[in-house]
Design a protein around this motif. Structure first.
Motif, PDB file in Angstrom:
ATOM      1  N   LEU A   1      51.347  11.624  58.032  1.00  0.00           N
ATOM      2  CA  LEU A   1      51.009  13.016  58.327  1.00  0.00           C
ATOM      3  C   LEU A   1      52.258  13.844  58.643  1.00  0.00           C
ATOM      4  O   LEU A   1      52.337  15.029  58.305  1.00  0.00           O
ATOM      5  CB  LEU A   1      50.010  13.081  59.496  1.00  0.00           C
TER       6      LEU A   1
ATOM      7  N   HIS B   1      53.790  14.839  55.418  1.00  0.00           N
ATOM      8  CA  HIS B   1      53.016  15.971  54.914  1.00  0.00           C
ATOM      9  C   HIS B   1      53.469  17.279  55.561  1.00  0.00           C
ATOM     10  O   HIS B   1      53.692  18.295  54.888  1.00  0.00           O
ATOM     11  CB  HIS B   1      51.524  15.733  55.185  1.00  0.00           C
ATOM     12  N   ASP B   2      53.637  17.232  56.875  1.00  0.00           N
ATOM     13  CA  ASP B   2      53.970  18.453  57.604  1.00  0.00           C
ATOM     14  C   ASP B   2      55.380  18.956  57.311  1.00  0.00           C
ATOM     15  O   ASP B   2      55.690  20.118  57.574  1.00  0.00           O
ATOM     16  CB  ASP B   2      53.799  18.226  59.108  1.00  0.00           C
TER      17      ASP B   2
ATOM     18  N   LEU C   1      56.555  19.144  54.272  1.00  0.00           N
ATOM     19  CA  LEU C   1      56.568  19.632  52.893  1.00  0.00           C
ATOM     20  C   LEU C   1      56.246  21.120  52.831  1.00  0.00           C
ATOM     21  O   LEU C   1      55.643  21.678  53.756  1.00  0.00           O
ATOM     22  CB  LEU C   1      55.553  18.851  52.062  1.00  0.00           C
TER      23      LEU C   1
ATOM     24  N   ASP D   1      53.771  21.301  47.644  1.00  0.00           N
ATOM     25  CA  ASP D   1      53.895  19.849  47.776  1.00  0.00           C
ATOM     26  C   ASP D   1      52.811  19.280  48.695  1.00  0.00           C
ATOM     27  O   ASP D   1      52.329  18.163  48.468  1.00  0.00           O
ATOM     28  CB  ASP D   1      55.280  19.494  48.340  1.00  0.00           C
ATOM     29  N   ARG D   2      52.447  20.038  49.728  1.00  0.00           N
ATOM     30  CA  ARG D   2      51.409  19.533  50.640  1.00  0.00           C
ATOM     31  C   ARG D   2      50.104  19.242  49.898  1.00  0.00           C
ATOM     32  O   ARG D   2      49.463  18.215  50.131  1.00  0.00           O
ATOM     33  CB  ARG D   2      51.136  20.547  51.759  1.00  0.00           C
TER      34      ARG D   2
ATOM     35  N   PHE E   1      50.641  16.151  47.790  1.00  0.00           N
ATOM     36  CA  PHE E   1      50.815  14.962  48.611  1.00  0.00           C
ATOM     37  C   PHE E   1      49.488  14.512  49.199  1.00  0.00           C
ATOM     38  O   PHE E   1      49.121  13.330  49.146  1.00  0.00           O
ATOM     39  CB  PHE E   1      51.813  15.278  49.730  1.00  0.00           C
ATOM     40  N   ARG E   2      48.721  15.462  49.732  1.00  0.00           N
ATOM     41  CA  ARG E   2      47.431  15.108  50.332  1.00  0.00           C
ATOM     42  C   ARG E   2      46.497  14.505  49.279  1.00  0.00           C
ATOM     43  O   ARG E   2      45.911  13.436  49.507  1.00  0.00           O
ATOM     44  CB  ARG E   2      46.779  16.336  50.980  1.00  0.00           C
TER      45      ARG E   2
ATOM     46  N   ARG F   1      47.924  10.962  47.982  1.00  0.00           N
ATOM     47  CA  ARG F   1      47.937   9.894  48.997  1.00  0.00           C
ATOM     48  C   ARG F   1      46.521   9.554  49.460  1.00  0.00           C
ATOM     49  O   ARG F   1      46.217   8.375  49.715  1.00  0.00           O
ATOM     50  CB  ARG F   1      48.794  10.307  50.193  1.00  0.00           C
ATOM     51  N   GLU F   2      45.664  10.562  49.582  1.00  0.00           N
ATOM     52  CA  GLU F   2      44.295  10.264  50.020  1.00  0.00           C
ATOM     53  C   GLU F   2      43.546   9.490  48.934  1.00  0.00           C
ATOM     54  O   GLU F   2      42.745   8.601  49.233  1.00  0.00           O
ATOM     55  CB  GLU F   2      43.575  11.553  50.424  1.00  0.00           C
TER      56      GLU F   2
ATOM     57  N   LEU G   1      44.536  11.908  55.489  1.00  0.00           N
ATOM     58  CA  LEU G   1      45.793  11.775  56.226  1.00  0.00           C
ATOM     59  C   LEU G   1      45.524  11.722  57.728  1.00  0.00           C
ATOM     60  O   LEU G   1      46.195  10.984  58.456  1.00  0.00           O
ATOM     61  CB  LEU G   1      46.720  12.958  55.908  1.00  0.00           C
TER      62      LEU G   1
END
Lengths: 229, 229
Positions: free
Chosen positions: A117, A120-121, A123, A127-128, A131-132, A135-136, A143
């Motif tokens: 996480l 994520h924060d 980015l 990108d967020r 990425f979420r 990755r999820e 996340l």
């Protein structure tokens, strides 16, 4: 000659955090090869060098392009044999693959559990979203669900470094008296954790922490020059 | 020249089971060096070679005596440099120390959890008393208490080999295309489990099992020649 290392960053280009990119930055410094680092966000990678690779690191070395951290290390060893060795022989190269296997299966999942996480924060917005979603889908959980266990993962992290501590009874680096690419493999993972989570949760008076400090000191403090987010 | 490898056995001298002794037996075979193996029970070790070492393996190589598996491997590499290498360079030797650290901290405790009571049962009466007293003092529990969790430890064992499986995507041995001492380090631990517990609990269709079978085939089937108890 143009030598460019494309690496990964979040919204702050001064904090490249990818473990695999750190392996290569340290390998280039080990060889005494100057390079320009170009950190890019996740979603910019497909546009690099006409779509040469879906992942970073990518090394442009004059006319040549190489991706994948281990492939880049092998390339550097082959093309710059008169510079300090990254493997000190074929046995060192082969056994570094085992260190990679250990780091990928024992250390990387733990770093992910602790820092996902926070990464994520770091980015930017585009990108967020990428990425979420990626990755999820990969991990099958949100996340935030993964982050709920981050404190437990951090508390359990130090135990994963037991193989390193055992080795440090005999020698100061995986490479023996000095570092080799095998050291940079593990360093990359811990540097990723340091930059994204703020620190590595070592034990008190931990020889593994002493090793990491030695690694941060190498090559003019290259690793230490990037501070945690 | 007299070359004797002192190893460890229970009441059956045809089933030497010590992981560290197996590392050296394989290393000697790798070098193509003939040797006579002399398996002895735990309580006979202090009398070997005028009390040279409290532990086996002990190698007598003509006039020279060497103990400790890693020290013996280094000795063989130094004294027989024209024979097939056990390390393929200083990087291979250094990184083998990390493999040793991993095996000692991740694999050996798991083998102990699975096989401790079975090892006890393989010993003669005098060794049983020594083994029970020393191990129960070391581990702070009775052999039977530890054995009550052996099935759980066996079920969890295969996960510990993930670093090996990751590496096997790239090469057939820790040493690369062929085995090196790093392979014999892990082989010793799994051979110890195979001989004492009857088998190694691999996954179905496990590339780690394929690696172990390749190891058992080496040097004329040296490892396979000793069958489980």
């Amino acid at each position: 000659m143009t030598r460019i290392l494309y690496t990964l960053c979040g919204s702050d280009a001064d904090r490249p955090f990818s473990p695999h990119c750190w392996k290569v930055a340290m390998a280039l410094a080990h060889k005494g090869l100057e390079f320009t680092e170009r950190p890019v966000p996740f979603t910019a990678i497909p546009q690099l060098e006409d779509g040469f690779s879906k992942t970073v690191p990518i090394l442009r070395d004059g006319e040549r392009l190489v991706s994948d951290s281990f492939a880049i290390a092998r390339y550097l060893e082959e093309v710059y044999p008169d510079r300090p060795s990254l493997f000190e022989g074929p046995g060192g190269e082969a056994t570094a693959r085992f260190v990679e296997g250990w780091s990928q299966t024992q250390i990387h999942p733990a770093v992910t559990a602790i820092a996902l996480l926070r990464i994520h924060d770091m980015l930017d917005d585009r990108d967020r979203a990428y990425f979420r979603a990626s990755r999820e889908a990969l991990l099958g959980r949100t996340l935030e669900e993964i982050d709920a266990e981050a404190a437990d993962a951090a508390a359990a992290f130090a135990a994963r470094l037991q193989p390193l501590r055992h080795m440090l009874r005999f020698q100061p680096f995986l490479g023996g008296e000095g570092p080799l690419f095998a050291d940079y493999i593990l360093f990359g993972a811990l540097q990723w954790l340091r930059i994204t989570a703020g620190s590595v949760p070592f034990l008190p008076d931990d020889p593994a922490s002493d090793w990491f400090e030695r690694m941060l000191d190498l090559h003019g403090g290259l690793g230490r020059s990037v501070t945690p987010a």
